[in-house]
Design an enzyme around this catalytic site. Structure first.
Site, PDB file in Angstrom:
ATOM      1  N   HIS A   8       0.825  -1.218   0.000  1.00 15.28           N
ATOM      2  CA  HIS A   8       0.000   0.000   0.000  1.00 15.28           C
ATOM      3  C   HIS A   8       0.858   1.267   0.000  1.00 15.28           C
ATOM      4  O   HIS A   8       0.373   2.337  -0.332  1.00 15.28           O
ATOM      5  CB  HIS A   8      -1.059  -0.019   1.117  1.00 15.28           C
ATOM      6  CG  HIS A   8      -0.585   0.290   2.502  1.00 15.28           C
ATOM      7  ND1 HIS A   8      -0.314  -0.680   3.445  1.00 15.28           N
ATOM      8  CD2 HIS A   8      -0.363   1.463   3.130  1.00 15.28           C
ATOM      9  CE1 HIS A   8       0.043  -0.113   4.581  1.00 15.28           C
ATOM     10  NE2 HIS A   8       0.033   1.188   4.424  1.00 15.28           N
ATOM     11  N   ASP A  25       1.370  -7.745   2.433  1.00 12.94           N
ATOM     12  CA  ASP A  25       1.401  -6.316   2.096  1.00 12.94           C
ATOM     13  C   ASP A  25       2.839  -5.826   1.864  1.00 12.94           C
ATOM     14  O   ASP A  25       3.377  -5.061   2.664  1.00 12.94           O
ATOM     15  CB  ASP A  25       0.721  -5.537   3.227  1.00 12.94           C
ATOM     16  CG  ASP A  25       0.389  -4.101   2.825  1.00 12.94           C
ATOM     17  OD1 ASP A  25       0.898  -3.632   1.793  1.00 12.94           O
ATOM     18  OD2 ASP A  25      -0.366  -3.446   3.564  1.00 12.94           O
ATOM     19  N   SER A  79       4.066   2.217   8.429  1.00 10.75           N
ATOM     20  CA  SER A  79       3.870   1.216   7.393  1.00 10.75           C
ATOM     21  C   SER A  79       5.156   1.006   6.628  1.00 10.75           C
ATOM     22  O   SER A  79       5.809   1.968   6.222  1.00 10.75           O
ATOM     23  CB  SER A  79       2.770   1.642   6.448  1.00 10.75           C
ATOM     24  OG  SER A  79       1.543   1.251   6.980  1.00 10.75           O
TER      25      SER A  79
END
Ligand code: ARG
Ligand code: ASP
Length: 718
Positions: A83, A219, A646
């Protein structure tokens, strides 16, 4: 035995009970280092951050200003989330090469794809410059002048403090203005796409699983940093060479288990851990519910259209995901704050604070801060709520209003800065609007408008609204605006902006969409913004004093970390499951079996690619399976992370890479305001799953070969 138990109660329990915190890597020596070693860490603070030799921090760049990445090979290969790389993966995608759907893998360096504007930033050095920044500030009479002087000092120091020509200086505030640190950084601008799994792995579970444990998302995506011949930052050139890092992380496939030490390094964006109870009360009871309700309506409306029409689905997917991300987070945050009695905890803290102030005889300096907070937060309440309504309804979730607002600003530019500034802004706007209209559907937005303008007229604090908005008929207004405004299409917008200044301004003011935005924005700028800014400035000053007092009056052993501010931090804890509610308990690890359990053939969130099913059926996991022959996917731990973390590396006790951070569990999203070790967990992809996908799913052995793997049989070097 008894003695041992006593020791455990005395030392281990308090340490665990107080977990949480995001620490500055250059300041770990002392209390943090001791605590980390007690939790199981085998390396030293000097191994994590050093100015004299390479250290872990040299392998952790800020990715594109928002996420985190880590270097995992001597040739500048970096790993971050899917992402985080999403926009870049998307920008290389077309109908013929749909890398989002199918994935992308460079089997040779020549095939790696350059990305315009993508950059990564390394930290070279961190220095305390508090005294220099605050020089000449203390005696200034007003908060406005203080802030101005601080900004001037920072600008001057950024310019004048020593650095190499290819480096940048950047000074950031810590502890709400009580400490200032200088970061000397190097920014690399040639960063190429190396690999990405298909979205059915990298985004598996999508919005339904977002913020949720148990999780089964792979991810991750891979990039490579390129440098000039001298290994220094350079603009993109095909002659650039792979960057040679000062440090890169060995990847451990030895596996993790409950209670293992882990630490996460990265760039957390923003937390507010030291708010007074009045502020938390406002978030829980007023601001979050309002924002949730607005987004709830916008999302439901969009979803209705997206489910029926695939073209709309594609147009709105990215926007929808972004709005849904924080909508869902706020719901979890509010629940968590209520469940853990955050307001009552803060009140208790404030009671203790007051008695500490008295004991220390510091009433003159700190005796009024809580009472002043109470007054200011009471006063700011309606303004803060009106501000959230304005930003969520007008600026964010109703597209036609946000488009109109850009034109409103254009008119203001003309009024305040004149014709040339107007022309420049207009040219930028016309270019900037093109992609926005590409993904705009007037039918969808008309319904969103109808829903949100109703909320605005009924629920935004009435005393600040013009009569015409209070009495608006949502349905009739929607109909008339979407029939008559030129803002409903790109051609219409370009038509509005055609011609000289005078005629553009005249045309805009005749447009009913623009006129409505102007009515709303004028009222907001007159009735809300000035007062909000004035009270907010007071709160900023109070927060600085409050933080100063907390630092001063707490015992040396207290764990007081500075709120996140997008600078490099270290957080640490243990791999651990949790109990979200009565009779429910979560284990800390998920497996590929869970991916198959969630599989819904053809579904856009839960489809599983055939190749992965085949590998699963054949149990073809190579060296990446765990001891029981199962393929791990994700795990959770007590690391204190937030947005910006992240892509952060999760490291084991020896500083080897074991996981890739990408999310938090839903019940624990209130960790931005109050961390609770019983339910706050960060979610990481297990590196064994990342390597398995690269190796077995994609067959990109070239990438595995340039990494350094730590396997159960790897000899420890002495
Ligand atoms: N919740 C994660 C974070 O805040 C992941 C967001 C990306 N995924 C999504 N479905 N929007 O960034
Ligand atoms: N998903 C977040 C990010 O993108 C991380 C988090 O909020 O825990 O930074």
């Amino acid at each position: 035995m008894k003695f041992l138990r006593l020791l455990i109660i005395l030392f281990v329990l308090p340490i665990y009970a107080q977990q949480g915190g995001m620490w500055v890597p250059s300041l770990l020596k002392g209390m943090n280092e001791t605590e980390m070693k007690n939790l199981g860490m085998k390396i030293s603070a000097e191994d994590i951050y050093s100015v004299n030799h390479s250290s872990l921090k040299d392998a952790v760049p800020h990715f594109d200003g928002g996420c985190t990445a880590e270097v995992i090979s001597p040739k500048g290969l970096i790993l971050t989330n899917h992402h985080c790389g999403f926009d870049n993966i998307q920008s290389h995608s077309s109908v013929e090469h749909d890398y989002l759907t199918d994935g992308f893998w460079a089997y040779k360096m020549e095939d790696e794809l350059p990305n315009k504007d993508l950059f990564v930033t390394f930290i070279i050095r961190i220095d305390d410059v508090t005294n220099k920044v605050l020089e000449g500030v203390a005696n200034l009479p007003s908060e406005t002048e203080k802030q101005k002087k601080i900004q001037e000092n920072i600008a001057m120091l950024n310019k004048n403090l020593p650095k190499e020509t290819w480096q940048e200086n950047s000074i950031r505030t810590f502890y709400d203005g009580n400490q200032y640190l200088l970061f000397v950084t190097e920014t690399y601008k040639d960063v190429r796409l190396v690999g990405a799994p298909p979205s059915s792995i990298g985004k598996f579970g999508s919005d339904t699983d977002n913020w949720v444990w148990p999780r089964h998302t792979g991810d991750f995506s891979l990039f490579r940093i390129y440098a000039g011949k001298d290994n220094r930052p350079a603009e993109y050139s095909k002659d650039n060479i792979p960057y040679t890092p000062k440090h890169f992380f060995p990847v451990s496939i030895k596996g993790v288990k409950e209670n293992d030490f882990t630490m996460v390094m990265g760039y957390p964006g923003r937390t507010q851990e030291y708010l007074p109870s009045y502020a938390v009360e406002q978030i829980v009871n007023s601001l979050n519910p309002a924002k949730i309700e607005i987004r709830d309506r916008a999302l439901k409306t969009q979803d209705g259209f997206m489910r029926k029409d695939n073209a709309i689905k594609i147009q709105y997917a990215a926007k929808y995901a972004q709005v849904a991300n924080y909508w869902k987070k706020w719901i979890g945050e509010s629940k968590g704050l209520k469940k853990t009695n955050a307001v009552a905890n803060k009140q208790q803290f404030e009671k203790d604070f007051t008695s500490k102030v008295e004991k220390a005889g510091k009433q003159a300096e700190y005796g009024n801060v809580l009472a002043d907070f109470k007054t200011t937060y009471n006063a700011i309440a309606p303004y803060a709520l009106a501000r959230d309504y304005f930003s969520e309804v007008v600026l964010r979730n109703t597209e036609i209003l946000s488009f109109g607002y850009k034109l409103y600003q254009l008119e203001q530019v003309y009024n305040t800065k004149g014709e040339q500034a107007f022309k420049d802004r207009k040219a930028n706007l016309i270019a900037g609007f093109e992609p926005l209209y590409k993904d705009f559907n007037a039918k969808v937005d008309e319904k969103v408008f109808e829903q949100l303008i109703e909320l605005y007229s009924k629920k935004s604090p009435q005393q600040f609204l013009p009569e015409s908005i209070k009495n608006i008929n949502p349905e009739a207004t929607a109909k008339s605006i979407f029939t008559n405004s030129k803002l409903t299409s790109y051609d219409g917008l370009k038509g509005l902006l055609e011609g000289d200044v005078k005629s553009v301004i005249a045309k805009m003011n005749q447009d009913p969409g623009f006129a409505l935005v102007k009515t709303i924005a004028d009222a907001y700028n007159k009735n809300v913004a000035p007062k909000y800014d004035e009270l907010n400035l007071k709160n900023i000053a109070l927060q600085r004093t409050y933080m100063k007092a907390i630092l001063e009056l707490s015992p040396k052993s207290a764990r007081i970390f500075p709120d996140a501010n997008s600078t490099l931090r270290v957080t640490y804890g243990k791999v651990k499951g949790y109990k979200p509610s009565d009779a429910v308990s979560y284990e800390p690890m998920t497996y590929l079996d869970g991916v198959m359990e969630k599989h819904i053939p053809g579904d856009y969130e839960f489809n599983v690619p055939q190749k992965l099913i085949d590998l699963y059926n054949a149990k073809d996991y190579g060296q990446y399976a765990d001891k029981n022959g199962k393929m791990p996917v994700a795990f959770i731990a007590t690391n204190h992370t937030t947005g910006g973390n992240s892509g952060s590396p999760a490291l084991d006790a020896n500083g080897n890479l074991i996981g890739l951070n990408f999310d938090r569990v839903w019940e624990g999203t209130m960790s931005d305001i109050q961390y609770d070790p019983s339910i706050c967990r960060n979610i990481m992809v297990d590196m064994r799953y990342v390597l398995f996908v690269i190796d077995k799913y994609a067959g990109a052995k070239n990438l595995i070969e340039e990494m350094k793997l730590v396997t159960p049989t790897t000899k420890k070097k002495k």
